[in-house]
Design a protein around this motif. Sequence first.
Motif, PDB file in Angstrom:
ATOM      1  N   GLY A  53      -4.633  32.047  93.253  1.00  0.00           N
ATOM      2  CA  GLY A  53      -3.537  31.181  93.536  1.00  0.00           C
ATOM      3  C   GLY A  53      -2.153  32.070  93.282  1.00  0.00           C
ATOM      4  O   GLY A  53      -1.204  31.843  94.201  1.00  0.00           O
ATOM      5  N   GLY A  54      -2.155  32.817  92.586  1.00  0.00           N
ATOM      6  CA  GLY A  54      -1.161  33.784  92.329  1.00  0.00           C
ATOM      7  C   GLY A  54      -0.487  34.752  93.730  1.00  0.00           C
ATOM      8  O   GLY A  54       0.587  35.037  93.895  1.00  0.00           O
ATOM      9  N   LEU A  55      -1.558  34.688  94.479  1.00  0.00           N
ATOM     10  CA  LEU A  55      -1.641  35.825  95.658  1.00  0.00           C
ATOM     11  C   LEU A  55      -0.467  34.982  96.500  1.00  0.00           C
ATOM     12  O   LEU A  55       0.440  35.431  97.101  1.00  0.00           O
ATOM     13  CB  LEU A  55      -2.789  35.836  96.461  1.00  0.00           C
ATOM     14  N   LEU A  56      -0.238  33.411  96.507  1.00  0.00           N
ATOM     15  CA  LEU A  56       0.855  32.854  97.252  1.00  0.00           C
ATOM     16  C   LEU A  56       1.991  33.359  96.815  1.00  0.00           C
ATOM     17  O   LEU A  56       2.951  32.971  97.484  1.00  0.00           O
ATOM     18  CB  LEU A  56       0.360  31.590  97.124  1.00  0.00           C
ATOM     19  N   ASP A  57       2.415  33.807  95.631  1.00  0.00           N
ATOM     20  CA  ASP A  57       3.658  34.054  94.924  1.00  0.00           C
ATOM     21  C   ASP A  57       4.157  35.481  95.633  1.00  0.00           C
ATOM     22  O   ASP A  57       5.406  35.629  95.431  1.00  0.00           O
ATOM     23  CB  ASP A  57       3.498  34.177  93.522  1.00  0.00           C
TER      24      ASP A  57
ATOM     25  N   THR B  93       9.671  32.999 102.927  1.00  0.00           N
ATOM     26  CA  THR B  93      10.555  32.188 101.606  1.00  0.00           C
ATOM     27  C   THR B  93      10.669  30.951 102.005  1.00  0.00           C
ATOM     28  O   THR B  93      10.189  30.066 101.037  1.00  0.00           O
ATOM     29  CB  THR B  93      11.689  32.988 101.438  1.00  0.00           C
ATOM     30  N   ALA B  94      11.088  30.409 103.026  1.00  0.00           N
ATOM     31  CA  ALA B  94      11.090  29.083 103.361  1.00  0.00           C
ATOM     32  C   ALA B  94       9.713  28.416 102.976  1.00  0.00           C
ATOM     33  O   ALA B  94       9.783  27.206 102.771  1.00  0.00           O
ATOM     34  CB  ALA B  94      11.553  28.938 104.732  1.00  0.00           C
ATOM     35  N   HIS B  95       8.757  29.132 103.658  1.00  0.00           N
ATOM     36  CA  HIS B  95       7.510  28.462 103.476  1.00  0.00           C
ATOM     37  C   HIS B  95       7.149  28.289 101.797  1.00  0.00           C
ATOM     38  O   HIS B  95       6.304  27.315 101.440  1.00  0.00           O
ATOM     39  CB  HIS B  95       6.281  29.350 104.142  1.00  0.00           C
ATOM     40  N   LYS B  96       7.291  29.405 100.921  1.00  0.00           N
ATOM     41  CA  LYS B  96       6.971  29.303  99.832  1.00  0.00           C
ATOM     42  C   LYS B  96       7.963  28.283  98.927  1.00  0.00           C
ATOM     43  O   LYS B  96       7.367  27.442  98.375  1.00  0.00           O
ATOM     44  CB  LYS B  96       7.265  30.646  99.017  1.00  0.00           C
ATOM     45  N   GLN B  97       9.024  28.206  99.236  1.00  0.00           N
ATOM     46  CA  GLN B  97       9.971  27.235  98.781  1.00  0.00           C
ATOM     47  C   GLN B  97       9.737  25.869  98.996  1.00  0.00           C
ATOM     48  O   GLN B  97       9.746  24.937  98.371  1.00  0.00           O
ATOM     49  CB  GLN B  97      11.468  27.584  99.018  1.00  0.00           C
ATOM     50  N   GLY B  98       9.501  25.718 100.374  1.00  0.00           N
ATOM     51  CA  GLY B  98       8.843  24.301 100.872  1.00  0.00           C
ATOM     52  C   GLY B  98       7.742  23.708 100.090  1.00  0.00           C
ATOM     53  O   GLY B  98       7.922  22.624  99.593  1.00  0.00           O
TER      54      GLY B  98
ATOM     55  N   GLU C 280       5.428  19.939  96.590  1.00  0.00           N
ATOM     56  CA  GLU C 280       4.762  19.701  95.217  1.00  0.00           C
ATOM     57  C   GLU C 280       5.200  18.958  94.251  1.00  0.00           C
ATOM     58  O   GLU C 280       4.917  18.317  93.799  1.00  0.00           O
ATOM     59  CB  GLU C 280       4.034  20.960  94.886  1.00  0.00           C
ATOM     60  N   ASN C 281       6.541  19.557  94.065  1.00  0.00           N
ATOM     61  CA  ASN C 281       7.212  18.924  93.053  1.00  0.00           C
ATOM     62  C   ASN C 281       7.751  17.609  93.168  1.00  0.00           C
ATOM     63  O   ASN C 281       7.881  16.438  92.491  1.00  0.00           O
ATOM     64  CB  ASN C 281       8.520  19.723  92.653  1.00  0.00           C
ATOM     65  N   ALA C 282       8.111  17.176  94.623  1.00  0.00           N
ATOM     66  CA  ALA C 282       8.658  16.085  94.626  1.00  0.00           C
ATOM     67  C   ALA C 282       7.585  15.106  94.931  1.00  0.00           C
ATOM     68  O   ALA C 282       7.678  13.805  94.762  1.00  0.00           O
ATOM     69  CB  ALA C 282       9.284  16.127  96.360  1.00  0.00           C
ATOM     70  N   ALA C 283       6.205  15.529  94.784  1.00  0.00           N
ATOM     71  CA  ALA C 283       5.041  14.919  94.876  1.00  0.00           C
ATOM     72  C   ALA C 283       4.554  14.451  93.392  1.00  0.00           C
ATOM     73  O   ALA C 283       3.436  13.979  92.878  1.00  0.00           O
ATOM     74  CB  ALA C 283       4.074  15.330  95.696  1.00  0.00           C
ATOM     75  N   GLY C 284       5.254  15.018  92.663  1.00  0.00           N
ATOM     76  CA  GLY C 284       5.019  14.765  91.077  1.00  0.00           C
ATOM     77  C   GLY C 284       4.600  15.902  90.315  1.00  0.00           C
ATOM     78  O   GLY C 284       4.125  15.778  89.069  1.00  0.00           O
ATOM     79  N   GLY C 285       4.562  17.297  91.011  1.00  0.00           N
ATOM     80  CA  GLY C 285       3.911  18.546  90.479  1.00  0.00           C
ATOM     81  C   GLY C 285       4.991  19.308  89.445  1.00  0.00           C
ATOM     82  O   GLY C 285       6.180  18.771  89.508  1.00  0.00           O
ATOM     83  N   ALA C 286       4.478  20.498  89.177  1.00  0.00           N
ATOM     84  CA  ALA C 286       5.722  21.175  88.469  1.00  0.00           C
ATOM     85  C   ALA C 286       5.386  22.683  88.879  1.00  0.00           C
ATOM     86  O   ALA C 286       5.288  23.612  88.159  1.00  0.00           O
ATOM     87  CB  ALA C 286       5.319  21.038  86.856  1.00  0.00           C
ATOM     88  N   ALA C 287       5.684  22.990  90.114  1.00  0.00           N
ATOM     89  CA  ALA C 287       5.559  24.333  90.519  1.00  0.00           C
ATOM     90  C   ALA C 287       6.813  24.993  90.498  1.00  0.00           C
ATOM     91  O   ALA C 287       8.004  24.513  90.267  1.00  0.00           O
ATOM     92  CB  ALA C 287       5.191  24.141  91.967  1.00  0.00           C
ATOM     93  N   GLU C 288       6.810  26.446  90.428  1.00  0.00           N
ATOM     94  CA  GLU C 288       7.927  27.118  90.384  1.00  0.00           C
ATOM     95  C   GLU C 288       7.977  28.049  91.351  1.00  0.00           C
ATOM     96  O   GLU C 288       6.949  28.760  91.782  1.00  0.00           O
ATOM     97  CB  GLU C 288       7.800  28.031  88.940  1.00  0.00           C
ATOM     98  N   PHE C 289       9.164  28.489  92.012  1.00  0.00           N
ATOM     99  CA  PHE C 289       9.026  29.541  93.047  1.00  0.00           C
ATOM    100  C   PHE C 289       9.258  30.694  92.308  1.00  0.00           C
ATOM    101  O   PHE C 289      10.023  31.137  91.526  1.00  0.00           O
ATOM    102  CB  PHE C 289      10.412  29.241  93.960  1.00  0.00           C
ATOM    103  N   ALA C 290       8.324  31.711  92.556  1.00  0.00           N
ATOM    104  CA  ALA C 290       8.033  32.990  91.915  1.00  0.00           C
ATOM    105  C   ALA C 290       9.264  34.091  92.298  1.00  0.00           C
ATOM    106  O   ALA C 290       9.438  34.894  91.480  1.00  0.00           O
ATOM    107  CB  ALA C 290       6.778  33.510  92.382  1.00  0.00           C
TER     108      ALA C 290
END
Lengths: 453, 453
Positions: free
Chosen positions: A418-422, B302-307, B312-322
Motif C-alpha cells: 500500500g505504501g507504494l501508492l505514496d 498529485t491530484a490522483h493521490k490527493q483525490g 477515502e476520508n469523505a467516505a469515513g476513512g482516515a487517510a493521509e496524503f504522504a
Amino acid sequence: LRRILIIGGSDAGTSAALRAREVDPAARVTMVVADRYPNYSICGLPFYLSGEVGDWHALAHRTASELEGHGIELLLERRAAAIDPAGRTVTVAGRRGRAARLPYDRLIVGTGAVAVRPAFAPPEVADAFSLRWMDDAHAVKGALAGRRPDSAVIVGSGYIGVEMADALTRAGLKVRMLARRGEVLRTIDPPLQRLVRAELQRNGVEVIDGIEPGAVESRDGKLVLRCSPRESLEADLVLLATGAMPESSLARAAGLETGIRGAIRVGRGMETGVEGIWAAGDCAETWHALLLRPVYLPLGTTAHKQGRVAGENAAGGAAEFAGSLGTQVVKIFELVVARTGLKESEALAEGFEPLTIQIETPDHKAYYPGATPLHIRLVGDRPSGRLLGAQIAGDRRAEIAKRIDILATALFHGMTVGGLLDLDLSYTPPLSAQWDPVQAAALAWLGARTPAR
Amino acid sequence: LRRILIIGGSDAGTSAALRAREVDPAARVTMVVADRYPNYSICGLPFYLSGEVGDWHALAHRTASELEGHGIELLLERRAAAIDPAGRTVTVAGRRGRAARLPYDRLIVGTGAVAVRPAFAPPEVADAFSLRWMDDAHAVKGALAGRRPDSAVIVGSGYIGVEMADALTRAGLKVRMLARRGEVLRTIDPPLQRLVRAELQRNGVEVIDGIEPGAVESRDGKLVLRCSPRESLEADLVLLATGAMPESSLARAAGLETGIRGAIRVGRGMETGVEGIWAAGDCAETWHALLLRPVYLPLGTTAHKQGRVAGENAAGGAAEFAGSLGTQVVKIFELVVARTGLKESEALAEGFEPLTIQIETPDHKAYYPGATPLHIRLVGDRPSGRLLGAQIAGDRRAEIAKRIDILATALFHGMTVGGLLDLDLSYTPPLSAQWDPVQAAALAWLGARTPAR
C-alpha cells in the motif's frame, strides 16, 4: 605503510583495490590475477559471442594501465596457491612455475566462482564449453569462428542459458535448450517463465523439457548428447550452463570457515573469521537484506558492493555491506525480465503468507503510440501488507529494469504494498501513467487482499 | 446513506469519487462536471494536437459510462455556482441557466486550475489560445484544421510551452518560443536547460530570449505580437503557455481558507477548515514531503493521490496524503528530462548547503550497442550528506523517467547520497552498469564532497 593484497581481479577484487587506494592513498595495493584479464565484464561475454560486441577488449571495465594509474600493482597470470594467515603471506605460483611468497598486512579474497561442469562432460570433451571467464569466451569464439558450427545444445536454462540461447541464435546457430527441471529461468514464477519460453521459441530456440543428459561423445565431427529417457541429441557445439559454485578451496585450505554451498563465511563488514582477511564477491556468502541472514547469491552488482566494503575496511575503514535483494534483470531477444526480493515459492518457503497478483498493463498511456504490455507480479505478505518481491516482464523498451529498481528501493526500506501508492513517481503520457504500472500493481494487490464488498 | 458531492470531474474529482465508492459502496456519489469531459487526460492534450493521438476520445481515462458503472452519478455541463457550508448544499447552474440546490453530507472540491491569461491577450483575440481543458484543445485543433496555420508563437517556456513546441512542430508549423525570463524549463538547473534548448533548436524551434509581449493584434489574417524592447513577431497562431493558478474562487466565496497562490488550505487528510468539506488537486495546496510544509505544486499524479485521500476520508476513512516531491518528467522530441526534489537554487533558498554535481555517463555499458549519454545532476546537503534532489536528461530510450523514480523513492525515505550505493539495483549490460548511472552520480557526489587526498 599498509600492504593490502587482493586475490582475484574481477569485480570484487577490483572494487576492493580501488576503494582501498581511495581510503588509504598510501597503501600498497597488489592484485593477484589468475588470467590476463583484470576487471573484465564477465556479464558481457554473451554479447561478445553473439557478435553484438565486436572486440573483446571493449569488455574491460578498465584497462590494466588504468588500474595501474590508480596505484594498483597488478600481478597477472599468477595463481594464488596457499594462504598462510599466521605468517601473513600468500604463496603465488609464477608464470614459469616458480612460486613466490607475498607478505601482506591485509588480505582480500575475491576468487569468484567456478562453473559447475557436469560429470557427463569432462573438460577434455572438445566443443563442450562452460562459460565463466575470458578464456572460456575465447574458446567458444574460437569454435564459432573456426568450425563454423550450425547447431548448439545448451544444457541449462538459467541466466547464462537464456542469454547464450539469444547469443548463439544471433551468431547464426540453430539452438536447442535443455530445461532439465522443466523450468526456464526459475528465478521467476512460472507464469512469467512462460513469456520467456515464448520469446525463445519465437526466435527459433527449441526448448526441450525434462530430459537429462547422461553422456556426451564425438561422432563424425558432431557431438552426441545421450539423454535419459531414451533420447539423443546431436549438435556441433554444446554449452554447459549448469550453474556455478564458489571458488573457496584456497580459503578453506587456509582455515577460513565456509558456509552455504561452500561459500566463505563473512560478517557484514566482509571480514572472515580470520584476523586480517576479508572476502567478497562470488566466493563469499551474501547478506540478504530482506531475509536478514546470509545466502549464496552471486551477482556482479553485489560483488562490486562487497568489494568496496572489503577494500574500505582493509584500508582501516568501518563499512558495512547493506545486503542484497536478489535484484536481477536479463534481456532475451526483445524481452526483458526483472525480479527483486522473493518470488512466490521463496516467500512461502520463508514462512510468509504471500499473496501474489499479476497484472498486464500498458507501459504508458495506451493512447500514445508505442504502448506495450507489462506483466507485473507483486508478492506481498497478506497479514502485514509488506512488500516481499516483484517480477516484471515485457518489451525491452518499456523501462522494466528501472521499474524493478523502484520496487527494489521500496523493498530496501521495508515498504508495504500500500505504501507504494505514496511514492511520487514521474508521469508523462509517452512514458508512464498517472499511477505508474508498479502502482497499478499495488492497487490490484490491495484489491485482491480486501475484495470489494 | 451518505451523500458525497464532488465538484470537478478531472483527476482529483474522479479519483475521489472512485475511492469513496470503494470505501463506502452504499454512498451516493455525485460528480458535478463543468464540461462534457469527465476524467479526461489533460496531460495528453499536446499529443492530440500534434497528431500523435488521432481521436480525442482516446484521451478519456475512463468513459462516462465506465464511471457510471462504478456507481458514480455524473452531472455534466453543470457549473457549481455557490457552496453553502451551513446548509450543506451546492447551487449548480443547469444547462439552460436554471439553478438547482444539491444537498450533501460530504463535499469534495476538485475545481482544478485555470490558465493564466496575460492581459495583452484577452480571450476575445482570435487565434491566441490558452490550453487547459478539452474545450481549449478543440479550439486549437479547429484552428489547425481550419485555417492551416504555418507559424506559431508560444509565449512561455514551461512544461506546456515545450510540449506544445514539439506538438506544433509535428503538426507542421514553424514555431518560435518566447523564453521571457531567459529560461527554458526553469524547473531544472540551467546546465540541463541548455540541453532542452539544443533539442528544440535541433528540431527547428526558435527560442527567443528576454522579450516581453505587450500587445497582440490581428493584421492581414496574421497575429502580430508587439514586444518590448522594440520588436514585433508575426504568426498565424499564438499559444499562451503562461502558467496556471488555482481555481479557488468558489471555495473562497464559501469561506474556505486559501493560502499559497490562492490555493485552498488543506490538512494532510485533504480536509479544509470547514466541517464536511475536503479539497484536492490543482485547486488545493500540496504537502511537500521534503520541505514538510504546504506548497503549490499542481500535478496530475498529485491530484490522483490527493483525490484518493479525500474520497477515502469523505467516505469515513482516515487517510493521509504522504506528500509530493515535485517529481516530473517531460519528453521534448527525442529528449527526456526528469526531476525530483529540489534543484540547486531551491535547495539554497530553503537554507540547505547544497553541493551539486553533474555527470555524463552512458545509460548502459558502452560496449553494448546503442549506449547513449545520460546527464545526471545530484543535489545533496553537504553537511548532512542528505539527498535533496536530482535531475536527469537524455535520450527517450534511456529509462530516464524510471531512473528519476529510483531517486524519488530514495528521497521519500530521506536517504543520504552515500546511501544510494547500498541499493540493490538491477544490471545487465544492455540496460545498465554494475553501478547504475544514478549510483555513479552518487559516487561522483561523494568524491566532490571529500576530494581525494
